[in-house]
Write an enzyme that holds these catalytic residues in place. Structure first.
Site, short mmCIF file in Angstrom:
data_model
loop_
_atom_site.label_atom_id
_atom_site.label_comp_id
_atom_site.label_asym_id
_atom_site.label_seq_id
_atom_site.Cartn_x
_atom_site.Cartn_y
_atom_site.Cartn_z
N HIS A 215 0.83 -1.21 0.00
CA HIS A 215 0.00 0.00 0.00
C HIS A 215 0.86 1.26 0.00
O HIS A 215 0.63 2.18 -0.79
CB HIS A 215 -0.94 0.00 1.20
CG HIS A 215 -1.92 1.13 1.21
ND1 HIS A 215 -1.58 2.42 1.54
CD2 HIS A 215 -3.26 1.16 0.92
CE1 HIS A 215 -2.65 3.19 1.46
NE2 HIS A 215 -3.67 2.45 1.08
N ASP A 216 1.83 1.31 0.90
CA ASP A 216 2.70 2.48 1.01
C ASP A 216 4.07 2.24 0.38
O ASP A 216 5.00 3.01 0.61
CB ASP A 216 2.88 2.86 2.48
CG ASP A 216 1.61 3.40 3.10
OD1 ASP A 216 0.65 3.67 2.36
OD2 ASP A 216 1.57 3.54 4.34
N SER A 217 4.18 1.16 -0.40
CA SER A 217 5.46 0.84 -1.03
C SER A 217 5.22 0.48 -2.49
O SER A 217 4.79 1.33 -3.27
CB SER A 217 6.15 -0.30 -0.26
OG SER A 217 5.28 -1.42 -0.10
#
Length: 407
Positions: A215-217
């Site tokens: 999600h954040d990568s």
């Protein structure tokens, strides 16, 4: 300020033990105090299934099918099992997919806000407990067992590593009001403790943190984490005990194309003849429910789980035959990229009533009926019912009757 989704129906649950959302504080001292006293349970059961005796579900984040299958680590996992090439998400964004996957409907949700779902809305947990089957969730970087807060940041780098929206069970008040149910919603570190102690549950939902899940990568990070987590387990007899593993994604990334995601079935419950093959049957997140119900001959929830396709390798053992999507809207014209109206929808107009389950629905050749406690809770309720036993499910462009968006 985050909105709190509250409902108007009277709560009806027999697992009440406390007020929901008691454990939400994130101050360092509050977390330390709660972590020191949090109840943690690891119940063990050995209920035989028709195709598998244990199911481990791993969800990753926000990736189009082609991008996911192109990742070398996920491609490596696909060669170890069965690739489901026609597997679909339910809508956008993340949270409605998570909550829908365990209850059979996302109830119109189109947001990731802090949500409480009425106590008389049942989930797979009620079905499992009815048959005495152990269950649990493992959430990476969750601060302690039963934490109900909106998020918990990494204490070293400040990232939102754990988020409530990726924890499907905790949003249901029927679970949040039960200390024993909260006690099996645990940090991923307890997975390894349970593995060592041979106390893993038979049904488990495993959520990586917001970095590990992509999600954040990115997909490379998610693929690397997933292979690193699963590869040792594929040869671990403490884990591989007629075990089926599902790896999939909550939703795709591109909202202008059909919301199709990669899904892979692995484990020693996969017949050797199917390793490295593909299954082109239409599935969605409700198929996770239908497959569990068929495997252990559970009751149903009376929602979209009733008509969902059972994974074929399981259906081959249970007698559930895969069906093809058949109108009135062709599958090619269904995009599953927006939500219909409903009680959890914050934006569109339309009915805000909780729909009732279809109490007369049956499936599995008449073997599987609605859970008796659900019938008792909803009998005589005037709530509208839009569920049937068909495979075809609605989306925002093709909403269920009475739940069309209005301006």
């Amino acid at each position: 300020m985050r909105s709190f989704i509250l409902s108007t129906l009277v709560l009806a649950t027999n697992v009440a033990a406390q007020a929901e959302n008691t454990y939400t504080a994130t101050a360092t001292s509050d977390v330390a105090k709660a972590a020191a006293t949090a109840k943690t349970l690891s119940p063990v059961t050995h209920v035989k299934g028709k195709a598998f005796d244990r199911l481990a579900i791993v969800w990753l984040e926000n990736t189009d099918y082609d991008m996911a299958i192109g990742d070398p680590n996920l491609a490596w996992l696909a060669k170890k099992g069965v690739t489901l090439t026609n597997y679909h998400s339910l809508t956008h964004p993340s949270q409605p997919n998570y909550i829908g996957s365990i209850s059979g409907d996302y109830l119109g949700m189109q947001h990731d806000d802090f949500t409480q779902i009425d106590g008389n809305v049942s989930t797979v947990i009620d079905l499992l407990e009815d048959k005495g089957i152990s269950w649990g969730e493992y959430q990476e970087d969750m601060p302690y067992s039963g934490f109900e807060g909106f998020a918990y940041v990494n204490q070293q780098n400040g990232k939102n590593d754990y988020v409530r929206k990726h924890n499907p069970a905790v949003s249901y008040n029927a679970n949040a009001r039960s200390l024993d149910r909260l006690a099996v919603i645990k940090n991923l570190t307890t997975f390894y403790k349970d593995l060592a102690a041979n106390t893993l549950p038979q049904w488990m939902f495993i959520t990586p943190n917001m970095t590990s899940d992509g999600h954040d990568s990115d997909i490379t990070t998610a693929g690397t984490w997933t292979r690193s987590f699963l590869e040792p387990l594929l040869n671990d007899k403490r884990f591989m005990q007629n075990t089926l593993v599902l790896v999939t994604f909550d939703e795709n990334e591109t909202y202008t194309i059909q919301n199709r995601v990669l899904a892979i079935l692995l484990g020693d419950a996969v017949p050797a003849s199917l390793v490295g093959t593909q299954d082109d049957t239409y599935y969605n997140h409700y198929s996770e429910l239908a497959t569990v119900e068929a495997n252990w001959d559970l009751h149903t929830l009376g929602r979209w789980d009733v008509g969902a396709n059972v994974f074929k390798l399981v259906g081959d053992k249970t007698g559930d035959k895969p069906r093809s999507w058949s109108g009135p809207v062709p599958l090619a014209d269904m995009y599953f990229n927006s939500s219909y109206a409903g009680p959890l929808n914050e934006e569109v107009g339309g009915s805000k009533r909780y729909p009732g389950p279809n109490l007369t629905s049956v499936c599995g050749g008449g073997r599987r009926t609605v859970l008796p406690s659900i019938k008792k809770a909803w009998q005589g309720n005037p709530a509208p019912v839009y569920y049937d036993s068909g495979l075809e499910v609605p989306d925002g462009q093709h909403p269920p009757a009475g739940y069309a968006p209005t301006s």
